[in-house]
Structure formats: structure tokens, C-alpha cells
Design an enzyme around this catalytic site. Structure first.
Site, PDB file in Angstrom:
ATOM      1  N   CYS A   1       0.832  -1.203   0.000  1.00  0.00           N
ATOM      2  CA  CYS A   1       0.000   0.000   0.000  1.00  0.00           C
ATOM      3  C   CYS A   1       0.868   1.254   0.000  1.00  0.00           C
ATOM      4  O   CYS A   1       0.581   2.221  -0.714  1.00  0.00           O
ATOM      5  CB  CYS A   1      -0.921  -0.015   1.218  1.00  0.00           C
ATOM      6  SG  CYS A   1      -2.180   1.280   1.216  1.00  0.00           S
TER       7      CYS A   1
ATOM      8  N   CYS B   1      -6.383  -0.840   8.425  1.00  0.00           N
ATOM      9  CA  CYS B   1      -7.614  -0.112   8.120  1.00  0.00           C
ATOM     10  C   CYS B   1      -8.733  -1.065   7.717  1.00  0.00           C
ATOM     11  O   CYS B   1      -9.906  -0.838   8.038  1.00  0.00           O
ATOM     12  CB  CYS B   1      -7.357   0.924   7.032  1.00  0.00           C
ATOM     13  SG  CYS B   1      -6.691   0.255   5.490  1.00  0.00           S
TER      14      CYS B   1
END
EC number: 2.8.1.13
Length: 369
Positions: free
Chosen positions: A97, A196
């Protein structure tokens, strides 16, 4: 007008990124806040975080941009996770990410849309330029407990040359104190403890169960004895002890995931140790790719301590063999192995699958226990 360069600061809505932008502004940098909208649907990091970041920028009197990154997050992170777990590995989404969703696109947006050459985040790490090697080196943060360099090993030189980590030389306690000093609304905001995706879905198991079918299979020991049953190998990871759903007279750990036969293989802690592993997709950060074997220390998971290792590169050093000085517990395909010289991060890559161990049946033992 400031002589310091303008900086686009990635804002998550948390205290760390809030202090990063406030500190750069206090130093005299012209700053712009930027928040990536990452996930589809409702969730803390795609709603509350956006609102908190916008309020922060309004308080600081600086511009705030929101970039819709949901499609690339779905492509590079969600699909990556699903594919990895479906194939019996435990992916590390954060490093991927950082490279493909956050830092790379942030720098591109900053340059192309805003004409700004520098970005910053609230990560705990340090970048130092070495004029002798003409390389930007990645170093651990001063606060070793909060150090996040492990997750940043995949950043290339072209990004490291244009990134600032304002929190790299301070502790988390000092960050909290600065947040209060600046009067930031995030000063007392609790720290995020999970990925997340986990925050949005409750647990990794709940997230994966939306995409991967539950398929019952056997939990067996290294002798092939069936100890119990599972509802999907994607619920398990190498080294796992808790939540196995089996009874045994001694602690047992997951030592392998046999995707071909849909089996979870367990053994004692000694069985779970490995002396070597192969690492691919290697990124050499603070040094050029070596041609000869070298020694260093390596972390095979974020919270594991660094241990001595010999690194044996292949012809172009894009893949290496790691030979540990002592057997290591929890070496997990899909996770990152990141090697250091002291506090300087040298490089890292992804641990590769190492095959299913051969089971050795006990002739005098019943199949089920």
C-alpha cells in the site's frame, strides 16, 4: 515568502500526520494537506478520517485535497489480500500500500496537479542522503518502539529523494505533547491498533469470509494424524497457536498450509522453526545490489526482534536466500523480510512459499486422536 520548499502532507486524520503538517508549517514550509479516500463503503478510515483531516486543515488555514483512491486500493490491496490468502500465504498489505497506493500516487499528484516536489507523512522513520554512495538511505526512527521503517522497505530511490518524515527524530510522547502545544483537535485521539481493513470489517477473518468460500478440511499433525477440522485455510497463518480449535497435551502451532489438500498442518514449536528461506521481489534501499553474500540482521515480522542472517543474492540480487544463524519461529510466506545494518535499512523483500513438509505416518498410531 519562505525559502523552504512547499510540501504536500498525507493526512489520515490521526495525531501523527496532524503533527507532521503542523510541524512543517511551524518550520516555515508552505504546506498542503492531502487525504486519500481508500475504501468503499462505511468505515473509520474512509469517513471519520476524512472529516478530521479537513477540520485540521481548516484550523491550520492550509489547503486540503481529497484524492479518490478507492479503485487502486481495491486493485492493489483488496485483491492482493484475497489472492494471497486463497493461495495459502499471509500477505503484508502495508508495504504494498505504501508503494503503490500512498507514496507513489501522492508524489505524482503533488507534482502533476500542484507543482510541488516534496511529500511528507506521519511515519516514524528517517531518510538520510549519503553523498559518497549518492543514495537516499532509510533509517529507523529514534523511537524504536514506534519505528515503521519495516513497512517502508519497498520505497524506491525516486520516492525517498522527495519524502520527508518530520516525526523520525522524536518519540510518540513528544508527538502527543506537540499536538497539545499546537492545540490540534487530534491531540487526544486514540491510536489506531489495526489495519484499516480490520477497523472497517471487524477482523481479517470477517473481511476474508466476504470473498473466500468456507471449505472444511483437516487439521493434521506432522505424522498425518487428524486432530480436528477447519472451515478454510485462509483463517490460519504460520506460527499461529490460538484459535486452532483442537485439543492437545502440548502447545501446537501452524507449521504449514497445504493448499493442494486443503489441510492445516500443526506441530510443536521446534517443528515450526526454519533455518533458511527464499525472498523475492527484493528492493535494495540504502546500498546497491550486492554481488557476494553478506551478513546483516533481519526482521521477519514487524514486531519480531532483528536476528543475525547471511544473505546470499542471486545473479541480479532480485532474489536472495536467507540463512539464519539460529532456527527462526514464524517464518511466514507472504510477509516481508527486511534486513538492517544497525539502524540503517539495507533492503527487503517477500518471503516465498517453501513447500509442504512431508508427513511421516506412525504405523502404530490411530488415524484420529
Amino acid at each position: 515568502m519562505s525559502d523552504l520548499p512547499a510540501v504536500v502532507v498525507g493526512l489520515s486524520g490521526g495525531v501523527d500526520s496532524s503533527v507532521a503538517i503542523a510541524s512543517l508549517k511551524a518550520q516555515g514550509h508552505p504546506v498542503v494537506g492531502l487525504t486519500l479516500w481508500l475504501m468503499k463503503g462505511k468505515g473509520q478510515c474512509c469517513s471519520e478520517g476524512l472529516v478530521d483531516a479537513a477540520r485540521l486543515c481548516e484550523q491550520l488555514g492550509v489547503p486540503h485535497h481529497i484524492v479518490d483512491s478507492r479503485e487502486i486500493f481495491e486493485k492493489y490491496i483488496v485483491n492482493y489480500l484475497i489472492s494471497g490468502y486463497a493461495n495459502g500465504v499471509t500477505p503484508l498489505p502495508c508495504s504494498q500500500c505504501n508503494r503503490l497506493v500512498k507514496f507513489g500516487p501522492m508524489l505524482a499528484y503533488s507534482r502533476e496537479q500542484l507543482g510541488i516536489d516534496y511529500i511528507a507523512t506521519g511515519h516514524y522513520a528517517q531518510v538520510k542522503y549519503n553523498p559518497t554512495s549518492d543514495r537516499y538511505e532509510l533509517w529507523r526512527a529514534v523511537d524504536r518502539h514506534k519505528d515503521q521503517s519495516y513497512f517502508l522497505y519497498d520505497l524506491p530511490q525516486e520516492i525517498l529523494a522527495h519524502v520527508l518524515f518530520p516525526l523520525g527524530q522524536q518519540t510518540k510522547a513528544e508527538t502527543r505533547a506537540l499536538a497539545a502545544q499546537y492545540g490540534l483537535p487530534t491531540a487526544s485521539k486514540p491510536e489506531s491498533q489495526d489495519l484499516c481493513l480490520i477497523e472497517a470489517h471487524g477482523s481479517m477473518r470477517q473481511f476474508l469470509d466476504q470473498y473466500l468460500p468456507r471449505q472444511q478440511g483437516e487439521i493434521v499433525d506432522v505424522y498425518g494424524r487428524v486432530l480436528g477440522y477447519h472451515q478454510g485455510i485462509h483463517h490460519y497463518t504460520i506460527g499461529q497457536r490460538k484459535g486452532l480449535g483442537i485439543a492437545a497435551p502440548e502447545p501446537l502451532y501452524v507449521v504449514a498450509l497445504d493448499r493442494e489438500h486443503n489441510r492445516v498442518i500443526v506441530g510443536d514449536r521446534a517443528t515450526a522453526g526454519r533455518r533458511e528461506c527464499t525472498v523475492a521481489r527484493v528492493n535494495w534501499v540504502s546500498i546497491p545490489p550486492p554481488k557476494e553474500p553478506m551478513t546483516a540482521t533481519v526482521q521477519i515480522r514487524y514486531r519480531t526482534p532483528p536476528v543475525p542472517v547471511t544473505i546470499i543474492p542471486d545473479a541480479n540480487a532480485e532474489q536472495v536466500q536467507l540463512e539464519f544463524a539460529e532456527p527462526q519461529f514464524g517464518v511466514t510466506p507472504g510477509q516481508a523480510a527486511v534486513w538492517y545494518a544497525g539502524d540503517r535499512l539495507l533492503g527487503g523483500g517477500i518471503i516465498q512459499p517453501f513447500g509442504t513438509p512431508t508427513l511421516h505416518p506412525l504405523e502404530a498410531t490411530a488415524t484420529h486422536v
